[in-house]
Design a protein around this motif. Structure first.
Motif, PDB file in Angstrom:
ATOM      1  N   GLY A 144       0.790  -1.244   0.070  1.00  0.00           N
ATOM      2  CA  GLY A 144       0.170  -0.183  -0.015  1.00  0.00           C
ATOM      3  C   GLY A 144       0.996   1.408   0.011  1.00  0.00           C
ATOM      4  O   GLY A 144       0.174   2.376   0.044  1.00  0.00           O
ATOM      5  N   HIS A 145       2.208   1.234   0.013  1.00  0.00           N
ATOM      6  CA  HIS A 145       3.009   2.256   0.053  1.00  0.00           C
ATOM      7  C   HIS A 145       3.709   2.207  -1.256  1.00  0.00           C
ATOM      8  O   HIS A 145       3.912   1.390  -2.181  1.00  0.00           O
ATOM      9  N   PRO A 146       4.304   3.470  -1.815  1.00  0.00           N
ATOM     10  CA  PRO A 146       4.756   3.647  -2.967  1.00  0.00           C
ATOM     11  C   PRO A 146       6.035   2.744  -3.260  1.00  0.00           C
ATOM     12  O   PRO A 146       6.659   2.542  -4.308  1.00  0.00           O
ATOM     13  N   TYR A 147       6.654   2.400  -1.948  1.00  0.00           N
ATOM     14  CA  TYR A 147       8.028   1.384  -1.976  1.00  0.00           C
ATOM     15  C   TYR A 147       7.335  -0.106  -2.514  1.00  0.00           C
ATOM     16  O   TYR A 147       8.097  -0.813  -2.683  1.00  0.00           O
ATOM     17  N   GLY A 148       6.126  -0.168  -2.397  1.00  0.00           N
ATOM     18  CA  GLY A 148       5.592  -1.551  -2.270  1.00  0.00           C
ATOM     19  C   GLY A 148       5.467  -2.363  -3.622  1.00  0.00           C
ATOM     20  O   GLY A 148       4.756  -3.321  -3.953  1.00  0.00           O
ATOM     21  N   HIS A 149       6.548  -2.090  -4.360  1.00  0.00           N
ATOM     22  CA  HIS A 149       6.705  -2.893  -5.607  1.00  0.00           C
ATOM     23  C   HIS A 149       8.034  -2.846  -6.265  1.00  0.00           C
ATOM     24  O   HIS A 149       8.919  -1.823  -5.845  1.00  0.00           O
ATOM     25  N   GLU A 150       8.338  -3.848  -7.071  1.00  0.00           N
ATOM     26  CA  GLU A 150       9.718  -3.994  -7.339  1.00  0.00           C
ATOM     27  C   GLU A 150       9.969  -2.774  -8.245  1.00  0.00           C
ATOM     28  O   GLU A 150       9.237  -2.460  -9.122  1.00  0.00           O
ATOM     29  N   ASN A 151      11.322  -2.338  -8.395  1.00  0.00           N
ATOM     30  CA  ASN A 151      11.835  -1.214  -9.216  1.00  0.00           C
ATOM     31  C   ASN A 151      11.569  -1.499 -10.591  1.00  0.00           C
ATOM     32  O   ASN A 151      10.972  -0.514 -11.464  1.00  0.00           O
ATOM     33  N   LEU A 152      11.760  -2.779 -11.134  1.00  0.00           N
ATOM     34  CA  LEU A 152      11.324  -3.128 -12.410  1.00  0.00           C
ATOM     35  C   LEU A 152       9.946  -3.107 -12.932  1.00  0.00           C
ATOM     36  O   LEU A 152       9.564  -3.121 -13.985  1.00  0.00           O
ATOM     37  N   GLY A 153       9.237  -3.266 -11.924  1.00  0.00           N
ATOM     38  CA  GLY A 153       7.525  -3.542 -12.239  1.00  0.00           C
ATOM     39  C   GLY A 153       7.145  -4.903 -12.152  1.00  0.00           C
ATOM     40  O   GLY A 153       7.871  -5.945 -11.650  1.00  0.00           O
ATOM     41  N   THR A 154       6.038  -4.958 -12.922  1.00  0.00           N
ATOM     42  CA  THR A 154       5.587  -6.192 -13.362  1.00  0.00           C
ATOM     43  C   THR A 154       5.429  -6.803 -14.572  1.00  0.00           C
ATOM     44  O   THR A 154       5.378  -5.723 -15.378  1.00  0.00           O
TER      45      THR A 154
END
Length: 183
Positions: A144-154
């Motif tokens: 739920g935070h902007p850090y909550g995904h891998e930098n490269l995305g999905t």
């Protein structure tokens, strides 16, 4: 408009390193477009400009023994280039053009996006258990935070992205106010 900050470190080497740091990264990705910051950085550093194709740029950099690379993390995107001082004027003109005047060609976009998808599928998922574990932990901690995904995305998000998405991110985030120049 805010002026970019400049950080200069004098040295005796005839090599000049230029870092263009934009204070934007994966935390600035729209929630429906995880990976757009990283993909935009790779598109700029591995594609043509309005005036030159990617091949023309690499051909121009080769005799200078120079290159332009980019990496993006949660809070910043950095473009790095290094050249001999004798080539500085010519090199800087190319580097500036790469960052400020991208060509946004469809064939470059497809190649760069496929490279990023493969980086997720092969490098992260298939060959780097430690990094994959860290990313899973970050995703759990920062749900739920902007850090909550891998930098490269999905992979799914990257497959849906368009050149227009990258152009929009570039226009919004690659500004003088977000720029730090390191020499």
């Amino acid at each position: 408009h805010a002026q970019p900050r400049v950080v200069e470190l004098q040295g005796k080497s005839p090599l000049v390193t230029i870092r263009l740091v934009f204070t934007t990264g994966a935390a600035s990705d729209p929630s429906d477009k995880p990976g757009v910051a990283a993909l935009t950085a790779q598109m700029l550093s591995n594609s043509g400009t309005k005036a030159l194709t990617y091949k023309q740029i690499t051909d121009a950099l080769y005799p200078m023994a120079a290159g332009i690379g980019a990496y993006s993390d949660k809070e910043m995107t950095t473009f790095v280039g290094q050249t001999h001082v004798d080539n500085l004027e010519k090199f800087y003109a190319l580097m500036r053009d790469v960052v400020l005047n991208p060509g946004w060609r469809a064939e470059d976009f497809t190649r760069v996006r496929d490279d990023q998808v493969n980086a997720i599928r092969v490098s992260l998922r298939g060959n780097n258990d430690e990094e994959l574990g860290k990313e899973a932990l970050y995703n759990a901690i920062y749900t739920g935070h902007p850090y909550g995904h891998e930098n490269l995305g999905t992979v799914a998000a990257l497959r849906k992205m368009t050149v227009a998405d990258l152009e929009s991110f570039h226009r919004q985030h690659y500004t003088q106010a977000n720029l730090i120049i390191g020499l």
